[in-house]
Design an enzyme around this catalytic site. Structure first.
Site, PDB file in Angstrom:
ATOM      1  N   GLN A  99       0.823  -1.202   0.000  1.00 28.12           N
ATOM      2  CA  GLN A  99       0.000   0.000   0.000  1.00 28.12           C
ATOM      3  C   GLN A  99       0.857   1.251   0.000  1.00 28.12           C
ATOM      4  OE1 GLN A  99      -2.922   0.091   3.117  1.00 28.12           O
ATOM      5  NE2 GLN A  99      -3.501   2.209   2.740  1.00 28.12           N
ATOM      6  N   CYS A 105      -6.738   0.757   1.755  1.00 30.69           N
ATOM      7  CA  CYS A 105      -6.529  -0.601   2.250  1.00 30.69           C
ATOM      8  C   CYS A 105      -7.765  -1.465   2.019  1.00 30.69           C
ATOM      9  CB  CYS A 105      -6.154  -0.592   3.727  1.00 30.69           C
ATOM     10  SG  CYS A 105      -7.395   0.189   4.801  1.00 30.69           S
ATOM     11  N   HIS A 259      -8.355  -0.287  10.043  1.00 30.09           N
ATOM     12  CA  HIS A 259      -7.608  -0.825   8.900  1.00 30.09           C
ATOM     13  C   HIS A 259      -8.315  -2.068   8.367  1.00 30.09           C
ATOM     14  CE1 HIS A 259      -4.158  -1.270   6.362  1.00 30.09           C
ATOM     15  NE2 HIS A 259      -3.693  -2.361   6.953  1.00 30.09           N
ATOM     16  N   ASN A 283      -1.892  -8.294   5.756  1.00 32.84           N
ATOM     17  CA  ASN A 283      -1.948  -6.840   5.865  1.00 32.84           C
ATOM     18  C   ASN A 283      -1.560  -6.212   4.521  1.00 32.84           C
ATOM     19  OD1 ASN A 283      -1.598  -4.115   6.450  1.00 32.84           O
ATOM     20  ND2 ASN A 283      -0.450  -4.457   8.338  1.00 32.84           N
ATOM     21  N   TRP A 285      -0.415  -3.493   3.799  1.00 32.12           N
ATOM     22  CA  TRP A 285       0.827  -2.740   3.851  1.00 32.12           C
ATOM     23  C   TRP A 285       2.002  -3.556   3.312  1.00 32.12           C
ATOM     24  CZ3 TRP A 285       0.848  -0.119   9.402  1.00 32.12           C
ATOM     25  CH2 TRP A 285      -0.140   0.856   9.430  1.00 32.12           C
TER      26      TRP A 285
END
Length: 670
Positions: A99, A105, A259, A283, A285
């Site tokens: 990300q 997200c 998130h 995740n 990220w």
């Protein structure tokens, strides 16, 4: 009663099956044709520049960044960034995604789940593009929007701020599918700013065209573990989210507040002397993981058999981790599950089941009753009502899912505060259940006893906008008909079709509340249920005239309608002729030529000669004397039934004697 706008909106609003908006006939976003634009750029030796989504702060959005930073945005093509860029390297994986600065997200979590399900991924990410062959700076991606599959064309100029990706950036520096797909989704939504915050549930539906259900983990269903396992087993897309007013705040245990994450697996694993339900989560990220029990370095893995530890544990800082189902419920607020049909609710079912879907498209107009202050008779009496029948049920399983989606205009006021929902009414219009939400998509699941029900969509605002209502019903198949047609080969199109393999459930779905079907209903059924794989659809649709002919051939009572029993005979014939057609269409063209038709007739055990074969290809074929599947079915049914009619009348003789009226009665109706 259905509202008078229902039919109108089916034709002019959301597209129905077979029209523009199906995977076989995509709707072109902004009327941009990828193949034509790429060919034009290649012929002129130019790289594509998309004037409808230009390298300008209007494509970023006015409020995503301060004005001074907006002016610093630079747009660069992958060929300017890398000497040898690729769209995809070694397949598509969630680990390709990291990300960027934009808070999307929710979309990336859905995208991460999409990479695990090839049957959906191939719809979104076309293979006819890249940087190596026919590169012209142009790419395209597909999304499902309010009932339509839409093809979105982009150029490959990507936004950078201070030398860093503003958007998602690839883990491998020269692999660009995540960044380009995200740009196409931003274009579809109007700007990158419109990706900054959103609902994971929306993205799951946009990437699949499926039905999604949200489960509260603060008040979870008692069978949550079974739902997770069933969802993983049936290849659903799954995601989850944490609560928190402050977004992207990482707790000491590694979980990020406010998130969205991807759920990538759920298993029951042997642990010490018992069993443990664990959930795998990723995740977007691309880093940052849970640090509690069942995390990468936790002691729990020491008590798992080596072969399972090796199979499940991936000890890397890649954003993916395991946790117990108990910790999952404690740390996360919502679970989202999505598939073509609600297969995640099939756990504990002892029978072979499938789901059918009924679609309704309509328009809320000012003046219809709303649900703001009147959640009962007033809203029910004036809003459109859609009826469905539950024939049987198992009280231990869910058998109905209702999904309502709104489509509002861009300039609609207070869209974020708009609640939509629906009532479910039983006999005497008594309201049995009511569901309302601020989300775009309101979906819930039920266990309903046999009977006739109505769904009544409602809204809290007196404004005009379109809605799409889908009613999914579970149908139990006890294998009463071994010759039933197999499920369609395109599960991603399930919202546009009846997926049930039982002819009874198919019949009931199209007979509505009647006991038989007419030619118009038969035409809709054949085009939506039978013509679902590419092979059978290439040769064209079932026309109304051919459906009247097919109905007449199967209509034993000669009343212009088919009963369930008569339809059952037709269903078995359809299965037989689809197998024959598939076998003889050796080049997969979607047509049979004269020699292939001759072989098909012989395979069916019927007789013909060259003269009859010539007449059949002229009557049922195209200008090249080829026959598509729909015409092949009509042709073969007529040949088969007229052959049997002659044999019955002849009684073993080679000739028959008939009066003129008997002959005309036979040939004029059938």
């Amino acid at each position: 009663m259905l509202a008078p706008d229902s039919t109108l909106m089916s034709e002019q609003g959301w597209q129905t099956t077979g029209a523009t908006g199906s995977l076989q006939n995509l709707k072109k976003f902004n009327n941009q044709d990828f193949n034509r634009l790429r060919a034009l750029c290649l012929s002129q030796g130019l790289l594509f520049e998309d004037a409808t989504f230009p390298p300008h702060f209007s494509s970023i959005g006015p409020n995503l960044l301060p004005e001074d930073k907006l002016r610093q945005i630079q747009w660069k093509r992958p060929t300017e960034l890398q000497r040898n860029p690729f769209l995809i390297i070694d397949g598509v994986s969630r680990f390709d995604i990291m990300q960027g600065e934009i808070g999307d997200c929710w979309m990336l979590a859905a995208l991460g789940s999409l990479t695990l399900q090839k049957q959906f991924l191939e719809n979104v990410l076309p293979k006819d593009q890249g940087f190596q062959d026919n590169y012209a700076g142009i790419f395209h991606f597909r999304f499902w929007q309010y009932g339509d599959w839409v093809d979105v064309v982009i150029d490959d100029r990507l936004p950078f701020l201070n030398g860093r990706y503003l958007s998602v950036h690839p883990r491998i520096s020269n692999e660009f599918w995540p960044s380009l797909l995200e740009k196409a989704y931003a274009k579809l939504r109007g700007s990158y700013q419109n990706l900054h915050g959103g609902y994971l549930s929306d993205a799951l539906v946009d990437l699949t065209g499926g039905v999604q259900v949200q489960f509260s983990l603060k008040d979870p269903p008692s069978d949550l573990e079974e739902i997770l396992k069933a969802a993983a087993k049936s290849q659903c897309l799954m995601g989850c989210s944490t609560s928190g007013h402050l977004r992207n705040i990482e707790l000491r245990n590694g979980i990020v507040q406010g998130h969205a994450y991807t759920v990538t697996g759920a298993v029951k694993i042997r642990y010490k002397n018992g069993w443990k339900h664990i959930v795998r989560i990723w995740n977007p990220w691309g880093h940052g993981e849970w640090k509690g029990p069942w995390s990468d370095n936790s002691p729990q893995w020491d008590h798992v058999e080596p072969q399972y530890r090796e199979a499940y544990l991936r000890n890397k800082d890649d954003g993916e981790f395991w946790m117990s189902c108990k910790n999952f419920q404690e740390q996360f607020s919502w679970l989202y599950v999505c598939n073509s049909t609600p297969t995640f609710l099939d756990f504990g079912d002892q029978h072979c089941t499938s789901w059918s879907v009924d679609r309704h498209i309509n328009l809320w107009r000012p003046g219809l009753a709303t649900g703001r202050n009147n959640y009962s008779s007033g809203a029910v009496s004036t809003n459109p009502q859609y009826f469905f029948k539950v024939p049987d049920y198992d009280p231990k399983t869910y058998n109905v899912v209702i999904s309502l989606m709104r489509k509002h205009s861009e300039d609609m006021q207070d869209a974020k505060n708009l609640k939509i929902g629906f009532f479910i009414t039983g006999e005497n219009s008594k309201v049995l259940k009511q569901i309302f939400s601020l989300t775009r998509d309101v979906t819930n699941y039920f266990t309903l006893s046999p009977g006739t029900y109505a769904v009544v969509p409602a809204t809290t605002e007196n404004q005009e906008f379109e809605f799409l209502l889908r009613i999914f019903m579970k149908n139990q198949d006890y294998n009463e008909n071994p010759n039933s047609l197999p499920s369609p080969v395109l599960p991603m199109e399930a919202p546009r079709q009846n997926e049930d393999s039982s002819y009874k459930a198919v019949f009931l779905r199209y007979a509505k509340q009647g006991s038989d079907i007419d030619a118009s209903q038969l035409q809709q059924l054949l085009n939506e249920v039978i013509l679902q794989d590419e092979m059978t659809s290439l040769g064209g649709k079932f026309s109304f005239d051919s459906c009247r002919g097919i109905l007449a051939l199967m209509d034993l009572r000669s009343n212009g309608r088919l009963t369930l029993q008569e339809f059952g005979s037709l269903w078995r014939s359809l299965a037989k002729y689809r197998d024959i057609f598939s076998k003889e269409d050796r080049n997969h063209s979607g047509f049979l030529d004269v020699s292939e038709l001759k072989n098909a007739i012989q395979t069916a055990g019927l007789a013909t000669d060259e003269q009859l074969l010539r007449l059949m290809t002229m009557r049922y074929g195209d200008a090249a004397r080829r026959i598509g599947f729909a015409d092949f079915v009509y042709c073969m049914l007529r040949l088969e039934i007229m052959t049997y009619a002659f044999q019955n009348l002849a009684g073993g003789r080679s000739q028959i004697l008939m009066t003129a009226i008997e002959w005309l009665t036979l040939v004029m109706y059938t």
